[in-house]
Write a protein that holds these residues in place. Structure first.
Motif, PDB file in Angstrom:
ATOM      1  N   THR A 153       0.792  -1.339  -0.244  1.00  0.00           N
ATOM      2  CA  THR A 153      -0.071  -0.027   0.093  1.00  0.00           C
ATOM      3  C   THR A 153       0.925   1.210  -0.062  1.00  0.00           C
ATOM      4  OG1 THR A 153      -1.752  -1.245   1.243  1.00  0.00           O
ATOM      5  CG2 THR A 153      -1.704   1.288   1.451  1.00  0.00           C
ATOM      6  N   PRO A 154       1.202   1.965  -1.364  1.00  0.00           N
ATOM      7  CA  PRO A 154       2.295   2.799  -1.383  1.00  0.00           C
ATOM      8  C   PRO A 154       1.845   4.264  -0.565  1.00  0.00           C
ATOM      9  CG  PRO A 154       1.094   2.541  -3.397  1.00  0.00           C
ATOM     10  CD  PRO A 154       0.830   1.385  -2.558  1.00  0.00           C
ATOM     11  N   GLN A 155       0.457   4.539  -0.230  1.00  0.00           N
ATOM     12  CA  GLN A 155      -0.216   5.573   0.412  1.00  0.00           C
ATOM     13  C   GLN A 155       0.008   5.549   1.873  1.00  0.00           C
ATOM     14  OE1 GLN A 155      -1.712   3.439  -1.267  1.00  0.00           O
ATOM     15  NE2 GLN A 155      -3.913   3.662  -0.692  1.00  0.00           N
ATOM     16  N   SER A 156       0.396   4.424   2.385  1.00  0.00           N
ATOM     17  CA  SER A 156       0.733   4.334   4.004  1.00  0.00           C
ATOM     18  C   SER A 156       1.921   5.025   4.404  1.00  0.00           C
ATOM     19  CB  SER A 156       1.068   2.947   4.223  1.00  0.00           C
ATOM     20  OG  SER A 156       1.393   2.659   5.459  1.00  0.00           O
ATOM     21  N   GLU A 157       1.791   5.544   5.605  1.00  0.00           N
ATOM     22  CA  GLU A 157       2.808   6.521   6.159  1.00  0.00           C
ATOM     23  C   GLU A 157       3.946   5.629   6.486  1.00  0.00           C
ATOM     24  OE1 GLU A 157       1.128   9.064   9.585  1.00  0.00           O
ATOM     25  OE2 GLU A 157      -0.486   7.665   9.258  1.00  0.00           O
ATOM     26  N   SER A 158       3.981   4.487   6.474  1.00  0.00           N
ATOM     27  CA  SER A 158       4.800   3.497   6.616  1.00  0.00           C
ATOM     28  C   SER A 158       5.927   3.485   5.540  1.00  0.00           C
ATOM     29  CB  SER A 158       4.481   2.009   6.998  1.00  0.00           C
ATOM     30  OG  SER A 158       3.761   1.624   8.285  1.00  0.00           O
ATOM     31  N   PHE A 159       5.722   4.022   4.255  1.00  0.00           N
ATOM     32  CA  PHE A 159       6.270   4.039   3.207  1.00  0.00           C
ATOM     33  C   PHE A 159       6.536   5.296   2.686  1.00  0.00           C
ATOM     34  CE2 PHE A 159       3.871  -0.019   3.461  1.00  0.00           C
ATOM     35  CZ  PHE A 159       4.980  -0.929   3.902  1.00  0.00           C
ATOM     36  N   SER A 160       6.371   6.308   3.274  1.00  0.00           N
ATOM     37  CA  SER A 160       6.434   7.467   2.838  1.00  0.00           C
ATOM     38  C   SER A 160       7.774   7.998   2.759  1.00  0.00           C
ATOM     39  CB  SER A 160       6.009   8.744   3.926  1.00  0.00           C
ATOM     40  OG  SER A 160       6.582  10.049   3.580  1.00  0.00           O
ATOM     41  N   ASP A 161       8.248   8.719   1.598  1.00  0.00           N
ATOM     42  CA  ASP A 161       9.771   8.907   1.340  1.00  0.00           C
ATOM     43  C   ASP A 161      10.380  10.207   1.722  1.00  0.00           C
ATOM     44  OD1 ASP A 161       8.514  10.539  -0.644  1.00  0.00           O
ATOM     45  OD2 ASP A 161       9.743   9.702  -2.119  1.00  0.00           O
ATOM     46  N   LYS A 162       9.554  10.800   2.665  1.00  0.00           N
ATOM     47  CA  LYS A 162       9.858  12.168   3.351  1.00  0.00           C
ATOM     48  C   LYS A 162      11.494  11.626   3.913  1.00  0.00           C
ATOM     49  CE  LYS A 162       8.626  15.724   6.264  1.00  0.00           C
ATOM     50  NZ  LYS A 162       7.543  16.451   7.327  1.00  0.00           N
ATOM     51  N   GLY A 163      12.375  12.721   3.538  1.00  0.00           N
ATOM     52  CA  GLY A 163      13.816  12.560   4.000  1.00  0.00           C
ATOM     53  C   GLY A 163      14.601  11.667   3.283  1.00  0.00           C
ATOM     54  N   PHE A 164      14.058  10.975   2.146  1.00  0.00           N
ATOM     55  CA  PHE A 164      14.929   9.967   1.658  1.00  0.00           C
ATOM     56  C   PHE A 164      15.490  10.414   0.177  1.00  0.00           C
ATOM     57  CE2 PHE A 164      12.604   7.077   4.041  1.00  0.00           C
ATOM     58  CZ  PHE A 164      13.196   5.919   4.232  1.00  0.00           C
ATOM     59  N   GLY A 165      16.701  10.303  -0.004  1.00  0.00           N
ATOM     60  CA  GLY A 165      17.146  10.610  -1.179  1.00  0.00           C
ATOM     61  C   GLY A 165      16.769   9.447  -2.432  1.00  0.00           C
ATOM     62  N   PRO A 166      17.577   9.832  -3.523  1.00  0.00           N
ATOM     63  CA  PRO A 166      17.377   8.764  -4.702  1.00  0.00           C
ATOM     64  C   PRO A 166      17.796   7.446  -4.524  1.00  0.00           C
ATOM     65  CG  PRO A 166      18.712  10.741  -5.459  1.00  0.00           C
ATOM     66  CD  PRO A 166      18.613  10.779  -4.027  1.00  0.00           C
ATOM     67  N   PRO A 167      17.216   6.395  -5.141  1.00  0.00           N
ATOM     68  CA  PRO A 167      17.504   5.069  -4.770  1.00  0.00           C
ATOM     69  C   PRO A 167      18.905   4.708  -4.772  1.00  0.00           C
ATOM     70  CG  PRO A 167      15.711   4.974  -6.299  1.00  0.00           C
ATOM     71  CD  PRO A 167      16.278   6.433  -6.055  1.00  0.00           C
ATOM     72  N   PRO A 168      19.765   3.708  -3.982  1.00  0.00           N
ATOM     73  CA  PRO A 168      20.929   3.490  -4.397  1.00  0.00           C
ATOM     74  C   PRO A 168      21.572   3.105  -5.851  1.00  0.00           C
ATOM     75  CG  PRO A 168      19.769   2.207  -2.198  1.00  0.00           C
ATOM     76  CD  PRO A 168      18.694   2.862  -3.336  1.00  0.00           C
ATOM     77  N   SER A 169      22.643   3.590  -6.184  1.00  0.00           N
ATOM     78  CA  SER A 169      23.133   3.251  -7.442  1.00  0.00           C
ATOM     79  C   SER A 169      23.196   2.030  -7.797  1.00  0.00           C
ATOM     80  CB  SER A 169      24.590   4.127  -7.479  1.00  0.00           C
ATOM     81  OG  SER A 169      25.337   3.144  -6.502  1.00  0.00           O
ATOM     82  N   LYS A 170      23.149   1.003  -6.820  1.00  0.00           N
ATOM     83  CA  LYS A 170      23.047  -0.262  -7.293  1.00  0.00           C
ATOM     84  C   LYS A 170      21.792  -0.833  -7.800  1.00  0.00           C
ATOM     85  CE  LYS A 170      22.315  -2.010  -2.797  1.00  0.00           C
ATOM     86  NZ  LYS A 170      22.800  -2.586  -1.409  1.00  0.00           N
ATOM     87  N   TRP A 171      20.747  -0.206  -7.528  1.00  0.00           N
ATOM     88  CA  TRP A 171      19.458  -0.684  -7.774  1.00  0.00           C
ATOM     89  C   TRP A 171      19.186  -0.638  -9.325  1.00  0.00           C
ATOM     90  CZ3 TRP A 171      15.574  -3.296  -6.248  1.00  0.00           C
ATOM     91  CH2 TRP A 171      14.193  -3.045  -7.036  1.00  0.00           C
TER      92      TRP A 171
END
Length: 747
Positions: A153-171
């Motif tokens: 469920t992407p809209q869940s607060e558990s998965f907010s990306d606030k404070g996250f930078g871009p995905p790791p370069s290895k992704w």
């Protein structure tokens, strides 16, 4: 200054003021993080009255201005003004400033106060993994966890990306746009679905969106963000969080409503996850084929292991039957479900004044003091008495049920739904099964054990107008840890030489995120929705350990999957056989211990050829192993040098015993991952009738990553069929305890 070092004090003005403690909210804590020599203090000035409320804020500034010397500095220091229930303020002060305030004539005293976090589903704190546990956040932020489940469920607060930078370069993964799926972000960096037939999904959606809730729950348990004030109906209230809140999540939807999880979808998801660059795979899916070479979870996880990826799997929910453990390949971490120290109980008051206790999640306050109580067996429609006893659908006469509580015997879940659907108030349900998990109800209901059920049935049939009321569920303390009745047990059906499950972790009544696309029960007529819910199963235990594996990997990125698994197993907290009669067949090495797993001292390491050697010793033909190792031919005869009973460098030891007894020789090699110079001495704990000898009894290390080998000889007398006894070998140094269970059982 970190938030965990933040202190609070309460300064009360006036000679007769009673001090009490309040807690500053978490966002206020963050406001001063990093400010040198500053702390939070709450200054208590007295009770708030109508006369003081208007003047209170200015009074707070006046007190601070007296201390600071300037009003602008006082305003900058002030965080909160409390003016409604009491007269107090919170401010950022140095220790010296607090001391100066405490010496003022109008101040009675100063009470320092630690910052208290509300507890989560309680599971993390219960196993000794507090929110302020030591972390390497920069590395954790690069960790990618992959979950094979029902979606997210992407809209869940558990998965907010606030404070996250871009995905790791290895992704290397992808996240396409799908129906009813809001898309990925910098927290959920990958989301795909796999469906064998590619056709429509009745009751589901062809996208990674989670309409079941299971995948959302496991994902947030593993790597969900820190979400304060999570609860279900006010129960299990606390801060919801995953083991590695800073990690990234990749979701592979392989399970579908009404269909299940197809082998080919699982294998395709493993392939994708390995390619995409995940570090840990969590798979809460049960079932295992008779052969590891026909088990897609075993096959997929073997290929993941070859790429340095740890796979953690659930042990299954077919307990307490012996030999029911699933996902028992040696390269997997297999997780049993344990209970934590809380239970959800509902009181039932009968009309005779007697009170009995049931379990379950019942969020309904009674609308009257008592309700008429009937037995389902007495309100059946015509010849449907047997079905009515179980409150089955279409079995009861609605006219006889309307406005009443119904006593039902448990056949299948949903008796409360049936009773409510024909106008009843709710249900008291008798279950012959174990009552160690809490079912969520859509009407006033509770589950009682057989003896309580018999007493209720007797009351109904010996009273002119029987009545009862079911009260709202309360959270109570319970003895723990224990292994859940549903958790699958050993011995390992795949190998007599390998102890499974490996480890136990919380899996009973775990609070975590849920989907808005399904009611809490999924039953007809239910209108209850929630952002968080309680679930039980080895499915819930699995992401706990997967999260801990990710946590360990964040400190030791170069460790192999076997080393990480060894660290988790050998540092486990032993569990009591008094509460778990099946012993290690129920809990493996014991209850997982996250912080100790960071520094195990010694690890039992392995690579893919160790596992191939094990399979050869188990009787697999070399020509059949290509499903694991590819086209390169394997000559099993060259890989069987006669090393004894067990050829696998596993952290635990298990052997079966015939009626004539048995001698087992276990050869093990440990790698020093602790201090460069260390000496470990062996402590042997053997059960009655079993001799355990270790050679040598001391292991000396002079450098990091040095290896030392030892031999264990186990001599056991005859055991009756299915009898199990256990002991342990413990390597101790001044700083580390490395424990390996030794299990012996009768064939």
């Amino acid at each position: 200054m970190s938030s965990k070092e933040t202190k609070f004090a309460f300064l009360s003005c006036g000679r007769h003021i009673t001090l009490f403690i309040l807690m500053i909210s978490s966002f206020a804590i963050a406001a001063v993080t990093g400010e040198e020599d500053k702390r939070f203090f709450i200054v208590y000035l007295g009770e708030a009255t109508r006369e003081t409320r208007e003047l209170a804020a200015q009074a707070h500034l006046d007190v601070l201005s007296t201390l600071k010397g300037r009003e602008d500095e006082a305003r900058e220091s002030l965080v909160y003004s409390y003016t409604k229930s009491f007269n107090a303020f919170a401010a950022k002060l140095s220790e010296d400033e607090a001391e100066e305030l405490s010496n003022m004539d109008e101040v009675v005293s100063v009470f320092p106060n630690q910052y208290h976090q509300l507890h989560t589903t309680k599971s993390w704190d219960f196993i000794g993994f507090p929110q302020n546990a030591r972390r390497k956040l920069e590395v954790e932020n690069e960790i990618i966890v992959g979950l094979l489940d029902t979606g997210i469920t992407p809209q869940s607060e558990s998965f907010s990306d606030k404070g996250f930078g871009p995905p790791p370069s290895k992704w290397k993964g992808t996240c396409d746009h799908y129906a009813n799926f809001s898309g990925c972000n910098n927290k959920i960096i990958g989301a795909r679905y796999f469906k064998l037939d590619g056709g429509p999904a009745p009751g589901d959606i062809l996208s990674p969106v989670d309409v079941n809730g299971h995948g959302t729950h496991t994902s947030s348990t593993l790597a969900g963000n820190v979400v304060p004030d999570a609860d279900l109906f006010g129960l299990a209230k606390g801060t919801a969080r995953g083991a590695v809140p800073s990690a990234r999540v990749a979701v592979y939807k392989v399970c579908w409503a009404g269909v299940g999880c197809a082998d080919m979808d699982i294998l395709a998801a493993f392939e994708a996850a390995i390619h995409d660059g995940v570090d840990v795979i969590s798979i809460s899916i049960g079932g295992a084929a008779p052969s590891y070479l026909k088990d897609t979870i075993a096959i997929g996880s073997f290929h993941a292991m070859r790429k340095g990826i740890v796979t953690v799997a659930s042990a299954g929910n077919k307990g307490p039957d012996l030999g029911s453990v699933a996902n028992h390949a040696p390269w997997l971490v297999t997780v049993a479900a344990s209970g934590i120290d809380r239970q959800f109980q509902s009181k039932v008051e009968l009309g005779n004044g007697k009170t009995v206790i049931g379990v379950g999640i019942n969020a309904f306050e009674p609308k009257q003091k008592l309700f008429l109580l009937v037995s389902g067996a007495d309100v059946g429609r015509n010849s449907s008495v047997i079905d009515a006893r179980y409150c089955s659908e279409n079995s009861m006469d609605s006219a006889k049920v309307k406005g009443k509580l119904v006593y039902c015997r448990l056949s299948t879940w949903g008796a409360d739904s049936v009773v409510k659907g024909i106008g009843g108030v709710g249900a008291i349900i008798e279950s012959p099964e174990y009552l160690d998990t809490a079912e969520i109800f859509m009407a006033p209901a509770t589950i009682v054990n057989a003896s309580v059920g018999d007493s209720i049935d007797e009351y109904i049939h010996t009273t002119r107008s029987p009545s009862a009321v079911i009260y709202r569920t309360e959270e109570v303390q319970a003895p723990a840890p224990f292994i859940a009745s549903f958790s699958s047990r050993g011995p390992n059906p795949g190998s007599q030489r390998l102890l499974k499950p490996d480890i136990a972790a919380p899996g009973v009544d775990i609070l975590a995120s849920y989907t808005p696309m399904k009611t809490l029960t999924g039953l007809k007529g239910d209108t209850q929705y929630a952002k968080f819910t309680l679930m039980s199963g080895t499915s819930m235990a699995c992401p706990h350990v997967a999260g801990i594996a990710a946590y360990v990997k964040s400190f030791h990125p170069s460790w192999s999957p076997a080393a990480i698994k060894s660290a988790i197993i050998t540092t486990a907290k032993p569990m009591s056989r008094r509460m778990n009669s099946e012993g290690e067949f129920a809990f493996g090495a014991g209850q997982v211990n996250p912080t100790r797993a960071l520094s195990p001292g010694l690890v039992y390491d392995m690579d893919e050829m160790n596992y191939i050697q094990f399979l050869c010793h188990e009787g697999y033909r070399g020509s059949s192993l290509s499903v694991l190792v590819g086209p390169t031919p394997i000559n099993c005869s060259s890989l069987l040098p006669g090393l004894g009973y067990d050829t696998l460098n596993y952290p635990t030891m298990q052997m079966s015993v015939t009626t004539d007894g048995q001698v087992g020789v276990f050869r093990r090699t440990v790698t020093n991952v602790g201090p460069a110079q260390a000496v470990y001495n062996a402590t042997i704990r053997g059960p009655k009738g079993v001799s355990i000898n270790v050679k040598p009894m001391s292991l000396s290390f002079s450098r990091a990553h040095q290896k030392r080998s030892f031999k264990v000889v186990v001599r056991a007398g005859p055991l009756r069929s299915s009898q199990m006894v256990s002991g342990s070998i413990i390597w101790k140094s001044p700083r580390h305890v490395v424990r390996s269970p030794v299990v012996i059982y009768g064939e």
